[in-house]
Write a protein that holds these residues in place. Structure first.
Motif, short mmCIF file in Angstrom:
data_model
loop_
_atom_site.label_atom_id
_atom_site.label_comp_id
_atom_site.label_asym_id
_atom_site.label_seq_id
_atom_site.Cartn_x
_atom_site.Cartn_y
_atom_site.Cartn_z
N CYS A 29 -16.66 103.75 35.68
CA CYS A 29 -16.79 105.05 35.02
C CYS A 29 -16.29 106.15 35.94
N PRO A 30 -16.19 107.38 35.45
CA PRO A 30 -15.86 108.50 36.34
C PRO A 30 -16.90 108.63 37.45
N ASP A 31 -16.47 109.09 38.59
CA ASP A 31 -17.36 109.21 39.74
C ASP A 31 -18.12 110.52 39.71
N LYS A 32 -19.26 110.52 40.36
CA LYS A 32 -20.01 111.75 40.59
C LYS A 32 -20.87 111.53 41.83
N THR A 33 -21.20 112.60 42.52
CA THR A 33 -22.02 112.50 43.72
C THR A 33 -23.40 111.96 43.38
N GLY A 34 -23.82 110.93 44.11
CA GLY A 34 -25.15 110.37 43.90
C GLY A 34 -25.24 109.33 42.81
N VAL A 50 -31.27 93.87 44.28
CA VAL A 50 -29.84 93.71 44.53
C VAL A 50 -29.67 92.75 45.70
N VAL A 51 -29.08 91.58 45.44
CA VAL A 51 -28.83 90.61 46.51
C VAL A 51 -27.43 90.73 47.07
N LYS A 52 -26.55 91.40 46.33
CA LYS A 52 -25.19 91.64 46.81
C LYS A 52 -24.64 92.81 46.01
N GLY A 53 -23.81 93.61 46.66
CA GLY A 53 -23.25 94.75 45.96
C GLY A 53 -21.93 95.19 46.55
N ASP A 54 -21.05 95.68 45.68
CA ASP A 54 -19.77 96.26 46.09
C ASP A 54 -19.54 97.53 45.29
N MET A 55 -19.07 98.55 45.97
CA MET A 55 -18.76 99.79 45.26
C MET A 55 -17.54 100.45 45.89
N SER A 56 -16.68 101.02 45.05
CA SER A 56 -15.49 101.70 45.55
C SER A 56 -15.13 102.82 44.60
N THR A 57 -14.48 103.85 45.14
CA THR A 57 -14.07 105.00 44.34
C THR A 57 -12.86 105.67 44.98
N ASP A 58 -12.03 106.27 44.14
CA ASP A 58 -10.92 107.07 44.64
C ASP A 58 -11.23 108.56 44.54
N GLY A 59 -12.49 108.88 44.30
CA GLY A 59 -12.91 110.26 44.17
C GLY A 59 -12.98 110.73 42.73
N ARG A 60 -12.31 110.01 41.84
CA ARG A 60 -12.34 110.37 40.42
C ARG A 60 -12.95 109.26 39.57
N TRP A 61 -12.64 108.01 39.91
CA TRP A 61 -13.13 106.87 39.15
C TRP A 61 -13.81 105.90 40.12
#
Length: 433
Positions: A29-34, A50-61
């Protein structure tokens, strides 16, 4: 990283192929702070780990993947469809193709841009019944199952065994103003309390009512000595510094920062023992410190140790280069991961009072399910609660949510029993079996 096509779901849930394997939840989804903090809070609220997690963003998505397991030894039925709905509500709405940042006002005018939701309406639930063992937890369990959040509570017991419980609550479904929703809540409470229930009323809570109750529940008895006992860094006999035992992964907490591995990001590396809501605690601190995560990785091993790597920037998009800010952030992460909640027993004349405190997010949200866990631990110990309160208290510029529960005893509790109570509450709060 691209915007998914119209046929893609913002939140996707792929269930495990075999018992004991994690369910995979994907959010795009679109990104937002927090946003990461908000999603982790929802996961914690549904009793998942949560036993495993990955997160990434380009500042917008952003693209986030969680591998989730129910916390605890016994398998529980997780309302996955309801969790999906709650995660969807937390995700910002994507503007249509062609809308740029300079057209944000158009998106907002069209109702397409994510805007802060209005404050939920507050209701007063008044219960009158006869006291019995575990009563408060049974009521709390029903409210949690119905997605009714306890904002404030005042529980009192008279000498003849009658109980008056006042709960200020909000409804995650936003339906408590309807007759059918109120009747559903009353029916569920009646089925649990049975003939002991003499009165069950739900009404909107006006500002005057809330103000009056909050003033009558003043924190005058939270003396400087009690505050020192609750928030001092020194270990005390009757105070358990959470994180020093029971976690299985040891007590070593390592938090380091490195600016040499990425040209644009500061790498924050955390190694610590696991506990309930660990990833939520990390993301809450990051959110409160206005740090933005561009890429993150979380892994919890079977021996109870967790590793977290966060590639982060400041709110201005630059690395965290200031040495003072680096030390402050590392110190806060180490302190709060070692001791995310404070638990203590204090004497109140002939009575004993249990105090539990947890930090409140800058957004004003408290940690979920704390009251549920406290009352469950006391129910398992067969301790009767005759007075309970929830309030907010500011200590050294930070707001804390403080839970106070009294249980009267004929005799002063022995040191062994006091330790048993604190340990039981601590272990329940931290998710240590």
């Amino acid at each position: 990283m691209g915007i998914p096509s119209d046929g893609d779901d913002v939140v996707q849930i792929r269930h495990a192929d075999a018992a004991g394997e994690p369910t995979v939840v994907t959010v795009s989804c679109p990104d937002k702070t927090g946003l990461g903090c908000d999603l982790c809070r929802a996961v914690l609220l549904f009793g998942l780990s949560v036993v495993k997690g990955d997160m990434s963003t380009d500042g917008r998505w952003c693209y986030i993947v969680f591998w989730l397991l129910p916390r605890g030894r016994r398998p529980v039925a997780v309302p996955w469809d309801l969790l999906k709905d709650r995660l969807l509500q937390l995700c910002p709405v994507a503007p249509p193709f062609g809308f740029g940042s300079h057209d944000a006002y158009l998106a907002a005018a069209a109702g397409l841009q994510d805007v802060p939701p209005p404050a939920p309406q507050l209701f007063l639930l008044k219960l009158c019944c006869f006291d019995r063992m575990g009563l408060l937890h049974d009521v709390t369990r029903v409210l949690c199952e119905l997605e009714l959040t306890i904002r404030r509570v005042k529980v009192s017991t008279t000498p003849d065994g009658s109980v008056l419980d006042l709960f200020f609550i909000t409804d995650a479904r936003g339906l408590l103003h309807t007759k059918s929703r109120r009747e559903e809540t009353q029916d569920r409470l009646e089925s649990v309390l049975g003939d002991s229930l003499t009165c069950c009323e739900i009404d909107p809570a006006g500002e005057d009512m809330v103000s009056c109750c909050l003033q009558s529940w003043a924190w005058a008895s939270l003396t400087p000595a009690v505050i020192a006992q609750m928030f001092s860094t020194a270990d005390r006999v009757e105070e358990q510094p959470i994180g020093t035992r029971g976690g299985g992964g040891g007590t070593i907490i390592s938090v380091t920062m490195d600016n040499s591995l990425s040209p644009a990001h500061t790498l924050i590396q955390i190694q610590c023992g696991d506990h309930k809501g660990l990833l939520y605690d990390v993301m809450r601190i990051v959110k409160d410190c206005n740090i933005q995560i561009s890429y993150g990785r979380f892994y919890a091993s079977q021996n109870g140790r967790c590793e977290i790597d966060l590639f982060a920037v400041q709110s201005d998009g630059k690395k965290i280069l200031d040495q003072h800010r680096q030390r402050a952030l590392c110190c806060r992460l180490r302190m709060e991961l070692r001791r995310p909640l404070h638990v203590a027993l204090v004497n109140r004349g002939p009575d004993t009072e249990l105090l539990v405190a947890n930090p409140v997010e800058v957004s004003g949200k408290g940690r979920p399910l704390v009251f549920y866990d406290i009352t469950l631990a006391l129910k398992n110990l067969q301790r009767r609660i005759f007075l309970a309160e929830i309030g907010r208290h500011v200590v050294e510029g930070r707001e804390w949510e403080v839970y106070r529960l009294h249980f009267g005893e004929e005799h002063e509790l022995s040191s062994a029993l006091r330790k048993k109570i604190v340990d039981a509450v601590t272990n329940m709060l931290m998710g240590w079996d």
